[in-house]
Design an enzyme around this catalytic site. Structure first.
Site, PDB file in Angstrom:
ATOM      1  CG  HIS A   5      -2.044  -1.024   1.027  1.00 14.04           C
ATOM      2  ND1 HIS A   5      -1.862  -2.342   1.377  1.00 14.04           N
ATOM      3  CD2 HIS A   5      -3.287  -0.950   0.504  1.00 14.04           C
ATOM      4  CE1 HIS A   5      -2.962  -3.023   1.103  1.00 14.04           C
ATOM      5  NE2 HIS A   5      -3.844  -2.211   0.577  1.00 14.04           N
ATOM      6  CG  ASP A  37      -3.591  -1.605   9.287  1.00 12.48           C
ATOM      7  OD1 ASP A  37      -4.722  -1.890   8.869  1.00 12.48           O
ATOM      8  OD2 ASP A  37      -2.728  -1.035   8.582  1.00 12.48           O
ATOM      9  CG  MET A  38      -7.450  -6.602  12.195  1.00 11.60           C
ATOM     10  SD  MET A  38      -7.614  -7.963  13.401  1.00 11.60           S
ATOM     11  CE  MET A  38      -9.403  -7.920  13.667  1.00 11.60           C
ATOM     12  CD1 TRP A  88     -19.292 -18.467  14.411  1.00  9.93           C
ATOM     13  CD2 TRP A  88     -18.421 -20.152  13.239  1.00  9.93           C
ATOM     14  NE1 TRP A  88     -18.673 -19.314  15.303  1.00  9.93           N
ATOM     15  CE2 TRP A  88     -18.138 -20.354  14.624  1.00  9.93           C
ATOM     16  CE3 TRP A  88     -17.965 -21.093  12.314  1.00  9.93           C
ATOM     17  CZ2 TRP A  88     -17.410 -21.463  15.081  1.00  9.93           C
ATOM     18  CZ3 TRP A  88     -17.245 -22.199  12.779  1.00  9.93           C
ATOM     19  CH2 TRP A  88     -16.981 -22.370  14.140  1.00  9.93           C
ATOM     20  CE  LYS A  89     -17.101 -16.797  18.275  1.00  6.79           C
ATOM     21  NZ  LYS A  89     -16.497 -16.723  19.625  1.00  6.79           N
ATOM     22  N   GLY A 128       1.756  -3.381  15.964  1.00  8.45           N
ATOM     23  CA  GLY A 128       2.526  -2.171  15.677  1.00  8.45           C
ATOM     24  C   GLY A 128       4.012  -2.337  15.942  1.00  8.45           C
TER      25      GLY A 128
END
Lengths: 336, 336
Positions: free
Chosen positions: A44, A173-174, A225-226, A304
């Site tokens: 990115h 950051d996920m 599913w979560k 981080g």
């Protein structure tokens, strides 16, 4: 090859200025791309820059657009991103959420009609640098099948949570997918299996084979599913609160992904708790989580931590760039 | 056996009144336990009630304590739970967050020094019933090893996100562990393997064997390293913002788990967006996610759908209770 931060920044700035960005906005945009690369999020950072420029050329990103206030409810504001540069819109939104939090304890900006924010973590680091706790997330085009289905109906909707700390901010950051398509590609290129199952193969079996998941287009949400439920809720909140588009309304033909909805929340930790016990508590939490086990020399990283390590290394040794990408970016200035 | 909602509620109310709860608080507490049971979350409904009573008897829960405002920053407030009943404290906190959101668009209560809130989803349904979007989470004692370690150093920190809808609210209520110890126990008792890997066995291999995970005490966070990071952030935010205790400070000897920190956030959707397009958008999102695939008859459930189905069934057919639990709860009134 490795280049200096300044070299990278100057080059990106030059290209952006030539594109017609206002000077202060070109500087911020160049800094965001350079910082992202410096911190090791190459996908990115500079590697993404050519696609960012392409989206400017084909009119998806309007470089002159600035986000505009739609309406205000005190600590909560709605903004329209006017399809401007996603990273500049996101930065302005977090800046505004931080300002709102100074006045109200908590502040929130819901942003509609924006573009890809590049590295979501940028706005977490931004909040933490300002001494506030930051939460932000974005929706995306459909790229993740819900649990129980085969086709992508959810976004991977990256979520960022940041806590300020003088010894290094804690920044999660996920994306809500277990592995991004970029990560699947790197594993496949290296001929490696994924460390854990990352999706289904064409026969519908869970697999660690990155190529099989690229073929089926069935990556997994975190926690099955979560994560499927969590991705749905993040989309719903971003679209409802911003008055913008939800995942099912966002066209899935890359690089046309546009019209995203995003959320930015800040908590003014400094004014909420002035007794300075915060730094102590944060360090205790990190120390406890990283304390070696009786049975093993645990290596637990806090969110981080790796970014900070890479940042230090890249600032010392230079930032690694792929020669063909770097050549392309350097040549952009001439072609504009 | 099945009993009526009224029968359950009356019995719980009788016990709570005899304990010495003020009448209005006994009624709310009984309703929260009865609603939780009605919605099929038996583990935190009537099955949990004896342990709740035990915590009153041994002084962990102070039934006369009411949460108190510590300080206010406008849209954000800090409250002290005074170690009162966890479900009453949580309900009062969400009520206050809702009221703050009416005034500021967004409202937040950070609650320190409270007890287990029983079913977290209760406060999501509460927010949605009030027409607002609700987010809440709690920290817990250490019960989950971080990714890379063997020993529990994180809480499973349940997270709730709720969106109001006239055709049935969308309510996500999930712990950050892939399976709770209660779920592991039910699978083991039924002699079944877990549907996906849920933790490590004693040899350190990922396994679907529930008993092996109970032995190792190494359940998995959702998404491995991702849930590990998320659980850490949820704890950090709850403790820092409430001024309360973090997971590492909470004693891990059940049923002594006390002094929890919790967060309650509300967004006043009704005032933010008056154009009534919200219901339409929510239904579109759900419809898109549940639309059958070309290749399969997908069965995707939205968060909260199952709870509503069970609620309807239980209100029609009666609420299932285990005879020995029901007998015990009925007998409690006499023993006080």
């Amino acid at each position: 090859m490795r280049i200096s931060y300044q070299e990278l920044y100057d080059c990106l700035l030059g290209v952006l200025l030539k594109t017609g960005f206002a000077a202060d906005r070109a500087e911020l945009c160049a800094r965001l791309f350079a910082d992202t690369t410096r911190d090791g999020v190459y996908s990115h950072g500079v590697n993404r820059f050519p696609r960012f420029m392409e989206m400017i050329r084909n009119g998806i990103i309007d470089i002159h657009a600035r986000s505009e206030l739609v309406d205000s409810h005190g600590a909560f504001e709605r903004w329209d991103g006017k399809r401007g540069a996603g990273n500049l819109n996101a930065h302005a939104s977090m800046e505004r959420a931080i300002a709102l939090s100074r006045a109200h304890g908590i502040g929130c900006v819901a942003l509609a009609n924006t573009n890809h924010w590049m590295r979501g973590g940028s706005y977490g680091w931004q909040a933490a640098d300002a001494g506030v706790i930051g939460i932000c997330w974005t929706n995306t085009m459909p790229n993740l099948p819900p649990w129980g289905a085969n086709e992508p109906r959810l976004g991977n909707n990256p979520l960022v949570i940041a806590v300020p700390r003088s010894d290094g901010h804690i920044v999660l950051d996920m994306a809500i997918s277990q592995f991004s398509y970029g990560t699947l590609e790197s594993y496949r290129t290296r001929g490696e299996q994924l460390p854990v199952v990352g999706g289904f193969d064409l026969e519908g079996n869970l697999t660690r084979d990155p190529g099989a998941i690229e073929s089926s287009r069935r990556p997994l949400p975190i926690g099955y599913w979560k994560g499927s439920g969590l991705a749905l809720m993040l989309d719903m909140l971003a679209a409802l609160l911003s008055g913008g588009e939800a995942t099912h309304q966002i066209r899935a033909d890359v690089p046309q992904e546009t019209g995203l909805s995003q959320m930015f929340i800040a908590f003014d930790l400094q004014s909420i708790d002035k007794d300075a016990a915060n730094a102590e508590l944060i360090n205790q939490i990190i120390e406890f989580v990283q304390r070696p086990d009786a049975s093993s020399a645990a290596k637990v990283r806090y969110p981080g931590q790796r970014a900070l390590e890479i940042r230090r290394q890249n600032l010392t040794e230079g930032i690694p760039v792929e020669p063909e990408v770097w050549e392309k970016v350097q040549g952009m200035s001439d072609k504009l």
